[in-house]
Design a protein around this motif. Structure first.
Motif, PDB file in Angstrom:
ATOM      1  N   GLU A 113       0.841  -1.195   0.000  1.00  0.00           N
ATOM      2  CA  GLU A 113       0.000   0.000   0.000  1.00  0.00           C
ATOM      3  C   GLU A 113       0.875   1.242   0.000  1.00  0.00           C
ATOM      4  OE1 GLU A 113      -2.608  -0.119   3.328  1.00  0.00           O
ATOM      5  OE2 GLU A 113      -3.765  -1.829   2.595  1.00  0.00           O
ATOM      6  N   ALA A 115       0.401   5.446   0.878  1.00  0.00           N
ATOM      7  CA  ALA A 115      -0.579   6.343   1.488  1.00  0.00           C
ATOM      8  C   ALA A 115       0.092   7.606   2.002  1.00  0.00           C
ATOM      9  CB  ALA A 115      -1.285   5.625   2.636  1.00  0.00           C
ATOM     10  N   ASP A 117      -0.947  10.941   5.047  1.00  0.00           N
ATOM     11  CA  ASP A 117      -1.878  11.452   6.049  1.00  0.00           C
ATOM     12  C   ASP A 117      -1.688  12.952   6.140  1.00  0.00           C
ATOM     13  OD1 ASP A 117      -3.436  12.123   8.187  1.00  0.00           O
ATOM     14  OD2 ASP A 117      -2.522  10.714   9.599  1.00  0.00           O
ATOM     15  N   TYR A 123      -5.213   9.418   2.542  1.00  0.00           N
ATOM     16  CA  TYR A 123      -5.303   8.817   1.210  1.00  0.00           C
ATOM     17  C   TYR A 123      -4.587   7.479   1.197  1.00  0.00           C
ATOM     18  CZ  TYR A 123      -5.175   8.458  -3.901  1.00  0.00           C
ATOM     19  OH  TYR A 123      -5.335   8.042  -5.197  1.00  0.00           O
ATOM     20  N   ASN A 124      -5.258   6.443   0.667  1.00  0.00           N
ATOM     21  CA  ASN A 124      -4.689   5.097   0.636  1.00  0.00           C
ATOM     22  C   ASN A 124      -4.837   4.483  -0.753  1.00  0.00           C
ATOM     23  OD1 ASN A 124      -4.172   4.457   3.656  1.00  0.00           O
ATOM     24  ND2 ASN A 124      -6.250   5.307   3.608  1.00  0.00           N
ATOM     25  N   THR A 125      -3.803   3.794  -1.199  1.00  0.00           N
ATOM     26  CA  THR A 125      -3.846   3.096  -2.478  1.00  0.00           C
ATOM     27  C   THR A 125      -3.291   1.685  -2.311  1.00  0.00           C
ATOM     28  OG1 THR A 125      -1.606   3.714  -3.193  1.00  0.00           O
ATOM     29  CG2 THR A 125      -3.377   5.288  -3.676  1.00  0.00           C
TER      30      THR A 125
END
Length: 296
Positions: A113, A115, A117, A123-125
């Motif tokens: 992942e 991301a 903050d 936001y996360n992918t």
């Protein structure tokens, strides 16, 4: 030659709209990520994103109503994540549905992942490490299967140039296209597979390399079918968008501001439903009636 490069940029969406079934059937197996099925292809162009280098790579509407946003990058940086997040906010503003962002990373990424903050905004992918996929071995495997006329996952071919390799990208693309030309399948499908391979790799190639591929493989001819299909679909979509705007104005004039649920339902509605509602709104007395009509 510049005019030819522009064809690829302007017709990017047309190629994928005409070929999205390739993704619908095989994307889960290729990515090795659990996802709902693909329902439809979503455009990648927004008025706020004007240049080819700032174009979102791929967007699909999934069967659970969420959106799959696919990106390809050589490496993943915080700047890339911020850029993808800005795209996702535009997608969310338009569709108001959950976004799933997956990044195909060519050189690999240390985690599954990526991301950031930003306090009130997180936001996360999901990252798919393309360096885990051995391009040389996959090329050999696909050659053998094609020679034996065995079934293959076409996405393995289309994304083959992005897999781990000691060759330059331009050589990988050319080798892949040569292999695709040997497929014993319907001509338009073969052309679409070649076109997809080209447009997915074009941002990793120099202008000279793009020119070589364009010349050697007659990409103008290969993309012609998708371009013509896109023109037809573009006329239909233009009429739908005009009808939606007129309906929005009618609703605002009668009921004031339009809420998010109505906007989402109108964006998903077919043209005939929108046109019927434009006539029905004269006798409609509440937003609840509008919502009920759009849902049924």
């Amino acid at each position: 030659m510049q005019e030819q490069f522009d064809v690829t940029a302007h017709n990017y969406d047309f190629v994928f709209k005409d070929s999205f079934n390739l993704f619908k059937n095989d994307i889960g197996d290729f990515l090795k990520v659990e996802l709902p099925g693909i329902d439809s292809y979503l455009e990648t162009e927004f008025a706020e994103i004007e240049t080819n280098t700032e174009r979102m790579d791929l967007n699909f509407k999934l069967e659970d109503g969420s959106i799959l946003h696919l990106e390809e990058e050589i490496e993943v940086s915080v700047d890339d994540l911020i850029r993808f997040a800005s795209y996702d906010l535009k997608l969310y503003n338009r569709y108001r549905d959950r976004i799933r962002t997956i990044i195909l990373c060519i050189k690999g990424y240390p985690a599954s992942e990526a991301a950031f903050d930003a306090g009130s905004l997180g936001y996360n992918t999901i990252v798919v490490n393309m360096s885990d996929k051995d391009g040389k071995e996959k090329l050999k495997e696909l050659k053998e299967k094609i020679e034996k006329k065995e079934k293959i996952n076409y996405l393995d071919l289309i994304f083959l140039p992005l897999m781990k390799s000691d060759q330059k990208m331009v050589k990988r693309v050319k080798e892949t296209i040569e292999l695709e030309k040997k497929l014993e399948i319907e001509k338009n499908l073969k052309n679409n597979i070649v076109a997809l391979t080209f447009v997915l790799c074009d941002k990793f190639l120099s202008k000279q390399e793009i020119s070589e591929i364009w010349r050697d493989y007659k990409m103008v001819k290969i993309l012609k079918y998708a371009e013509e299909q896109g023109k037809i679909e573009g006329k239909i979509e233009g009429k739908q968008e005009e009808a939606r705007l007129i309906l929005m104005r009618q609703i605002k004039a009668k009921f004031g501001d339009t809420d998010n649920e109505i906007i989402a339902l109108i964006n998903e509605a077919e043209l005939n439903k929108i046109e019927d509602l434009s006539e029905k709104i004269v006798t409609t007395n509440s937003k609840a009636e509008l919502i009920d009509f759009l849902k049924h």
